[in-house]
Design a protein around this motif. Structure first.
Motif, PDB file in Angstrom:
ATOM      1  N   CYS A  61       5.006   9.497  -1.854  1.00 21.98           N
ATOM      2  CA  CYS A  61       4.429   8.562  -0.894  1.00 21.98           C
ATOM      3  C   CYS A  61       4.819   9.037   0.506  1.00 21.98           C
ATOM      4  O   CYS A  61       5.956   9.403   0.753  1.00 21.98           O
ATOM      5  CB  CYS A  61       4.930   7.148  -1.125  1.00 21.98           C
ATOM      6  SG  CYS A  61       4.211   5.988   0.056  1.00 21.98           S
ATOM      7  N   MET A 106       4.763   7.145   3.136  1.00 24.82           N
ATOM      8  CA  MET A 106       5.549   6.152   3.849  1.00 24.82           C
ATOM      9  C   MET A 106       6.956   6.655   3.561  1.00 24.82           C
ATOM     10  O   MET A 106       7.453   6.527   2.430  1.00 24.82           O
ATOM     11  CB  MET A 106       5.300   4.763   3.284  1.00 24.82           C
ATOM     12  CG  MET A 106       4.011   4.196   3.866  1.00 24.82           C
ATOM     13  SD  MET A 106       2.962   3.480   2.631  1.00 24.82           S
ATOM     14  CE  MET A 106       1.595   2.936   3.650  1.00 24.82           C
ATOM     15  N   PRO A 161       0.847  -1.198   0.000  1.00 26.76           N
ATOM     16  CA  PRO A 161       0.000   0.000   0.000  1.00 26.76           C
ATOM     17  C   PRO A 161       0.884   1.251   0.000  1.00 26.76           C
ATOM     18  O   PRO A 161       2.025   1.205   0.464  1.00 26.76           O
ATOM     19  CB  PRO A 161      -0.777  -0.117   1.318  1.00 26.76           C
ATOM     20  CG  PRO A 161       0.071  -0.971   2.205  1.00 26.76           C
ATOM     21  CD  PRO A 161       0.882  -1.871   1.312  1.00 26.76           C
ATOM     22  N   HIS A 162       0.357   2.343  -0.517  1.00 24.68           N
ATOM     23  CA  HIS A 162       1.074   3.615  -0.488  1.00 24.68           C
ATOM     24  C   HIS A 162       0.137   4.731  -0.061  1.00 24.68           C
ATOM     25  O   HIS A 162      -1.077   4.620  -0.202  1.00 24.68           O
ATOM     26  CB  HIS A 162       1.684   3.915  -1.864  1.00 24.68           C
ATOM     27  CG  HIS A 162       2.645   2.860  -2.308  1.00 24.68           C
ATOM     28  ND1 HIS A 162       3.878   2.691  -1.722  1.00 24.68           N
ATOM     29  CD2 HIS A 162       2.535   1.874  -3.235  1.00 24.68           C
ATOM     30  CE1 HIS A 162       4.489   1.657  -2.281  1.00 24.68           C
ATOM     31  NE2 HIS A 162       3.697   1.138  -3.202  1.00 24.68           N
ATOM     32  N   ALA A 163       0.721   5.789   0.471  1.00 23.01           N
ATOM     33  CA  ALA A 163      -0.045   6.943   0.956  1.00 23.01           C
ATOM     34  C   ALA A 163       0.397   8.151   0.126  1.00 23.01           C
ATOM     35  O   ALA A 163       1.394   8.796   0.449  1.00 23.01           O
ATOM     36  CB  ALA A 163       0.223   7.172   2.437  1.00 23.01           C
ATOM     37  N   HIS A 194       9.577   4.967   1.593  1.00 23.11           N
ATOM     38  CA  HIS A 194       9.305   4.810   0.157  1.00 23.11           C
ATOM     39  C   HIS A 194       9.674   6.095  -0.589  1.00 23.11           C
ATOM     40  O   HIS A 194      10.231   6.040  -1.691  1.00 23.11           O
ATOM     41  CB  HIS A 194       7.824   4.495  -0.085  1.00 23.11           C
ATOM     42  CG  HIS A 194       7.390   3.165   0.444  1.00 23.11           C
ATOM     43  ND1 HIS A 194       6.088   2.729   0.384  1.00 23.11           N
ATOM     44  CD2 HIS A 194       8.098   2.173   1.039  1.00 23.11           C
ATOM     45  CE1 HIS A 194       6.009   1.509   0.914  1.00 23.11           C
ATOM     46  NE2 HIS A 194       7.221   1.164   1.332  1.00 23.11           N
ATOM     47  N   MET A 198       9.931   7.073  -4.392  1.00 24.22           N
ATOM     48  CA  MET A 198       8.565   7.526  -4.692  1.00 24.22           C
ATOM     49  C   MET A 198       8.365   9.002  -4.416  1.00 24.22           C
ATOM     50  O   MET A 198       7.677   9.400  -3.470  1.00 24.22           O
ATOM     51  CB  MET A 198       7.557   6.732  -3.875  1.00 24.22           C
ATOM     52  CG  MET A 198       7.557   5.264  -4.206  1.00 24.22           C
ATOM     53  SD  MET A 198       6.148   4.440  -3.484  1.00 24.22           S
ATOM     54  CE  MET A 198       5.120   4.290  -4.915  1.00 24.22           C
TER      55      MET A 198
HETATM   56 CU    CU Z   1       4.690   4.027  -0.403  1.00 24.59          CU
END
Ligand code: CU
Ligand code: C2O
Length: 450
Positions: free
Chosen positions: A432, A434, A383-385, A437, A442
């Motif tokens: 992202c 996270m 998952p990514h935010a 990441h 990202m």
């Molecule tokens: Cu991410």
């Protein structure tokens, strides 16, 4: 008539307040500190903090200004980002994009208007994967002109720490293993810096809880016990309609404002639901009773956000790739195509649109006022935010607009879209949240030109 005595007195007063003699703004100082994150038998933890963990809650009225002199007493360069604020670009605090990192021993004056009421937060934007994990964060609350009818307003900053048996921060910062998997996931959860967070309430009381996920990478699956709860805002922005909720998910950096009525007789809880069992992250101890309100909360007053007309939108796409167990097929870095191995050697394990890390050129160059609809494709096993600086967006799934957000969780191998109006000029990150990441690939940016 001024006597010698009053002159002396005022001169003395001036001498005592040398820093007040010129226009000065309050300090926000970052420095090493020792805090007690755990139960009394756990030793204190050496952290980095804006005074304490969390840092001071900054409260300002809507349309007011935040003015802080950031004083960097850390052993490395830093900056302060004001997450979720539709801010003047020069004040966004992104080291390397909107400002130079503030060197150790340096200062930087932040001074900006806050257009929207709501729950925001601040954190470093330089080596965030280390500095956030070390304890640098605080809440920024912008108050409504007419606040909702509640007895109390509580800010709950929820964090996840990786501690050793001795209560020290685990020194695995920058572990490529974390970076290519879920990020730095901890083993100790705190609310407002406390492992056993608790406060006293009365039965029948109505509270506003401002929940903020300040963890590097952990997604909190929250449930509320002994409370009747209504969701009134996400990522600072009011919901159009108030919705009764029993649970909610907060990805890294996301916020939720809930208004709750205490229904329990002895204890109510904010609960984290984990694979290996639920635990209370905050306990509301009930003592005494007051008469409960007999009407549901009403929506918060809306902020002045732009209208999104999807029919006018320019379309684009953000494809997430890489990470463990999905496969990085290779990506561009520094203007050159590299294979997965070579990228890993540079600490890069993720890519956005085939580019690992911050590209030289913006992902999009937008004219002020342009509407964008961006397809988000998560072609990874994680998952990514996804977080956009400077502007709020709405999820635009199948042509329906969801609530306003600044950070959106997207499941592994899922696909959705977001839409926004590029109404804030400047260079804005899209990454992202996270933060491992982001550090390992990202991260991109868009430009909004006047
Ligand atoms: Cu991410
Ligand atoms: Cu909290 Cu670049 O973000």
């Amino acid at each position: 008539m001024i006597t010698r005595r009053t002159l002396m007195a005022s001169a003395a007063a001036l001498a005592l307040q040398p820093s007040m003699s010129f226009a000065s703004i309050p300090d926000l100082r970052a420095a090493p500190a020792d805090v007690r994150l755990g139960p009394p038998d756990l030793p204190t933890t050496a952290v980095w903090a804006y005074g304490d963990v969390p840092g001071p809650t900054i409260r300002v009225p809507r349309d007011g200004r935040v003015q802080r002199r950031f004083v960097n007493d850390l052993p490395q360069a830093s900056s302060v980002h004001w997450h979720g604020i539709r801010i003047d670009n020069a004040m966004d605090g992104v080291a390397g994009l909107t400002q130079q990192a503030v060197p150790a021993g340096g200062t930087f004056d932040y001074d900006f208007a806050v257009p929207d009421a709501g729950t925001y937060w601040y954190h470093p934007h330089n080596r965030t994967w280390e500095q956030l994990a070390r304890g640098l964060y605080g809440a920024l609350i912008v108050e409504e002109d007419t606040p909702p009818d509640v007895d109390r307003d509580e800010v709950l900053l929820i964090d996840d720490w990786r501690l050793t048996q001795d209560g020290e921060l685990h020194d695995s910062f920058g572990s490529l293993m974390d970076w290519s998997h879920a990020g730095r996931i901890g083993n100790w959860v705190t609310v407002n810096g406390k492992g056993e967070h608790t406060f006293e309430v009365q039965q029948g009381e109505r509270l506003r809880l401002r929940l903020v996920n300040t963890a590097n990478a952990r997604i909190f699956d929250l449930a509320l016990g002994g409370l009747k709860a209504w969701l009134v805002a996400l990522d600072g922005q009011p919901m159009e309609a108030v919705e009764e909720v029993e649970a909610l998910t907060l990805g890294p950096a996301q916020r939720a404002d809930v208004i709750v009525d205490v229904t329990a007789e002895d204890e109510a809880f904010v609960i984290s639901r984990e694979r290996d069992g639920d635990f209370a992250i905050s306990t509301l101890r009930v003592s005494g009773t007051q008469s409960a309100r007999d009407t549901d909360p009403v929506p918060l007053p809306p902020n002045d956000l732009p209208q999104i007309d999807l029919a006018k939108a320019r379309t684009s796409e953000l494809v997430m790739e890489g990470g463990a167990m999905g496969g990085m097929r290779g990506a561009m870095m520094g203007g050159r195509q590299m294979g997965a191995r070579e990228l890993a050697g540079e600490g890069m394990t993720w890519a956005l649109n085939g580019i690992a890390g911050m590209p030289e050129e913006p992902m999009m160059d937008l004219a002020l006022g342009e509407t964008v609809s961006m397809r988000l494709v998560n072609d990874t096993g994680w998952p990514h935010a996804i977080h956009l600086h400077g502007m709020h967006f709405r999820e635009a799934r199948d042509g329906t607009l969801g609530p306003w957000r600044d950070t959106l969780l997207i499941d592994p191998q899922a696909e959705t879209a977001i839409a926004f109006v590029a109404d804030n000029p400047g260079d804005w990150l899209l990454h992202c949240h996270m933060v491992e990441h982001a550090a390992s690939g990202m991260m991109t940016w868009i430009k909004v030109s006047r």
